[in-house]
Design an enzyme around this catalytic site. Structure first.
Site, short mmCIF file in Angstrom:
data_model
loop_
_atom_site.label_atom_id
_atom_site.label_comp_id
_atom_site.label_asym_id
_atom_site.label_seq_id
_atom_site.Cartn_x
_atom_site.Cartn_y
_atom_site.Cartn_z
N GLU A 157 -3.48 -45.35 -64.68
CA GLU A 157 -2.92 -46.69 -64.71
C GLU A 157 -3.14 -47.31 -63.34
O GLU A 157 -3.16 -46.63 -62.32
CB GLU A 157 -1.43 -46.64 -65.06
CG GLU A 157 -1.23 -46.20 -66.49
CD GLU A 157 0.22 -46.14 -66.92
OE1 GLU A 157 1.07 -46.81 -66.31
OE2 GLU A 157 0.51 -45.42 -67.89
N CYS A 262 2.80 -39.38 -67.77
CA CYS A 262 1.89 -38.29 -68.15
C CYS A 262 2.10 -36.97 -67.41
O CYS A 262 2.35 -35.96 -68.05
CB CYS A 262 0.46 -38.77 -68.04
SG CYS A 262 0.14 -40.02 -69.31
#
Ligand code: NAD
Ligand code: UGA
Length: 435
Positions: A157, A262
């Protein structure tokens, strides 16, 4: 090629937009009707640099569209990517409910005689491909022809578009030549080294890669503690270590530890998978322990300086789990705020993009002042804490801001700031593993 993405979140939306950018005809499906309505109206539900333009341009060019209908998705794409969540369960194992549901929905829409490739892009435990194949076989009509492929995603990201457009590698886990050929054709415009593996290996590559990156972070954080105890400088140690090509400088930035949607869940999952397979991965348990200890050690440093935190006000720069994103899922910065509030402190917080999402996480506690402008964070605070590595925090007018504070104390949880010049300005600076 006609492609479908099921799940239009961080991975599905950015991947769909990048596939469209290289010329594929992409339909993104999501069962969140509000999200689909927003996307159809040209609104992008997440902040990711460059994404808004990429989506708009490709929608305008007729290569990218959105729907909430899986049936439309299965009819559209010969290759159907699954990019739905794989959240953790309380015991650390992966909740595969979303994957199973999508596999079932796809199966029910398959047409006899019509070939489809079902690609798992979500991060899943090894052997999930086998289960997806069994599920589709169970719920599809007789005569449906399909292959299941694992194609893990490695984007970060904050730089997701660059990661997708210029990937280090593409991993294709497939047993079928027909499916492999289609996958190679999809990725051909990206000109990336491509690794064709069996499905189990592809699934393992993803968990092993994320765990190794987390291990690098915990390694340097453990080294940072030794630097603090010995007077060495972790930045210089990381530079010296990282210059060795076999080690590499990336992911050796000491700080408050890894967060996000994550790493925490994927490391837990890999530990659980290894335990289940009877090959316990004790090293990763230590990685988690070091990571959790980073915030404890940091809070202790704040207490060592300020003694009692109750009824004191702190400024917090950054709430997202890393810079260049508005994602606050498992953000260490948010956890830091919670811990300070639990000590009875008040907070003045800011983030360039994540203020709204942080407010949803932290709520409307009267002790929290949400500041749109980072300079407001400094007003009458006992200390300012930098919790997220947003580069723009480096360029604040630090000299002027000092006079707004009760005392010029800085705790830099990401070693982002220039400690030499801050000290010259009269700040009392504390970083991670920096003398
Ligand atoms: P996300 O929560 O941002 O998006 C998932 C989307 O799937 C949501 O919009 C949700 O509404 C939708 N969805 C759920 N069930 C659905 C269904 N039955 N039909 C249609 N849509 C459905 O999640 P994400 O961050 O994009 O992650 C997805 C997967 O990719 C996870 O396994 C994650 O571990 C993995 N991954 C994430 C990243 C990242 O940086 N976020 C990077 C690599 C891999
Ligand atoms: C990570 C991986 O880098 C991606 O390859 C992977 O695709 C993704 O997880 C995933 O599977 O979802 P992401 O979580 O977006 O990407 O962000 P990272 O840049 O990896 O940062 C993760 C966390 O580690 C952040 O909290 C960051 O602050 C921290 N970090 C990172 C450090 O503390 N030190 C570092 O040197 C690097």
């Amino acid at each position: 090629m006609k492609l479908t993405l099921i799940g239009t979140g961080y991975v599905g939306l950015v991947t769909g937009a990048c596939f469209a950018e290289v010329g594929h005809n992409v339909l993104c499906v999501d069962n969140n009707k509000d999200k689909v309505a927003q996307l159809k109206a040209g609104k992008i539900p997440i902040f990711e640099p460059g994404l808004e333009d990429l989506v708009k341009n490709n929608v305008a060019a007729g290569r990218l569209a959105f729907t909430d209908s899986t049936a439309e998705g299965v009819a559209h794409g010969e290759v159907i990517f699954i990019a739905v969540p794989t959240p953790p369960q309380p015991d650390g194992s992966v909740d595969l409910t979303y994957i199973e549901a999508v596999a079932r929905e796809i199966a029910q829409q398959l047409q006899p005689g019509q070939y489809r490739v079902i690609v798992d892009k979500s991060t899943v435990p090894v052997k999930t491909g086998e289960k997806v194949t069994e599920t589709i076989n169970r719920y599809s009509a007789e005569g449906c022809i399909f292959d299941v492929v694992s194609n893990p995603e490695f984007l970060r990201e904050g730089c997701a578009i660059a990661d997708l457009m210029q990937p280090d590698r593409i991993v294709i886990g497939s047993r079928s030549q027909r499916a492999t050929d289609l996958m190679k054709a999809i990725y051909e415009p990206f000109h990336a080294p491509t690794y064709i593996t069996d499905i189990n290996s592809a699934e393992l590559i993803k968990h092993a890669a994320n765990s190794f990156l987390a291990l690098k972070i915990s390694y340097i954080n453990a080294v940072a503690a030794i630097c603090e105890a010995s007077g060495a400088n972790v930045d210089e140690v990381a530079d010296g270590m990282g210059a060795d090509k076999r080690i590499g400088r990336a992911f050796l930035n000491a700080g408050l530890g890894y967060g996000g949607s994550c790493f925490p869940k994927d490391i837990k999952a890999f530990i659980h998978i290894a335990d289940e397979l009877g090959t316990p991965f004790h090293l990763l348990k230590e990685v988690e322990k070091i990571n959790a200890g980073q915030l404890d050690r940091f809070l202790q440093k704040i207490k060592n300086k300020l003694w009692v935190l109750k009824n004191k006000t702190f400024g917090v720069l950054g709430l997202a789990f890393k810079g260049d994103t508005d994602d606050v899922r498992s953000s260490v910065a948010i956890e830091l705020c919670r811990r300070l509030l639990a000590e009875g402190a008040s907070l003045r917080v800011t983030d360039p993009q994540a203020l709204e999402k942080a407010q949803t996480e932290l709520g409307h506690d009267p002790r929290i002042t949400y500041c749109a402008n980072p300079e407001e964070v400094f007003d009458r605070v006992e200390a300012v804490i930098l919790a997220t590595e947003w580069k723009q925090f480096r360029n604040l007018p630090w000299k002027q801001l000092k006079d707004k504070m009760i005392a010029p104390l800085i705790f830099d949880g990401r070693n982002l700031l220039d400690h030499h010049s801050l000290r010259e300005m009269g700040y009392d600076y504390t970083g991670i593993g920096r003398p």
